[in-house]
Scaffold this motif. Sequence first.
Motif: not given
Lengths: 116, 115
Positions: A113-116, A84-85, A13-16, A78-79
């Motif tokens: 995984r969270v992408k910045s 990033l955390g 997922v992309q950050e935010a 659902k997030i």
Amino acid sequence: AQTVTQSQPEMSVQEAETVTLSCTYDTSESDYYLFWYKQPPSRQMILVIRQEAYKQQNATENRFSVNFQKAAKSFSLKISDSQLGDAAMYFCAYRSRMEYGNKLVFGAGTILRVKS
Amino acid sequence: ETGVTQTPRHLVMGMTNKKSLKCEQHLGHNAMYWYKQSAKKPLELMFVYNFKEQTENNSVPSRFSPECPNSSHLFLHLHTLQPEDSALYLCASSLWVAGDQETQYFGPGTRLLVL
């Protein structure tokens, strides 16, 4: 015996942005708990959210919410506004509410995984 | 210390060694658990203790021997392990009230490597 299935080994997922992790379970019981646990790399597993099966209202904890579909035996997480955390392994778990039922049954986990 | 602690955090042992894993909970709980977490497998419950009495042994080989001297401490004694026993061993605790169990809280785990 109860089983828990997480069909997504990995998600990104992309950050935010928002991401949904899937979980299905199999049980013949009507009264039970469902959980989502988060295990960051090399860190402690912590409880994210918990749902009682007798409650129709979906549980929420800040940016985390669930979509509990009892008839379909589905329990997705659902997030929102991913950070990033949030990067971790997420486990879905089931526990019976029957008096002898103190066993947590876990799914295989989903790496987020969270992408910045 | 707060929560659930485990020592050691990392352990390397030979197949003929004897070692022990320790878990301590500071939450006032009365039930404690050992889980095994292997790569690419769901967490497996090994043992459950309620009020210091073992209530579940999930078909665990006898080379793993649990001990619960009181409701705050839990040990896992290891002897003549096999390489396939290498895994992350997690301890958890919960409060058992009026026939129902509250949420389980986990320790950080002991990463075990058997050579």
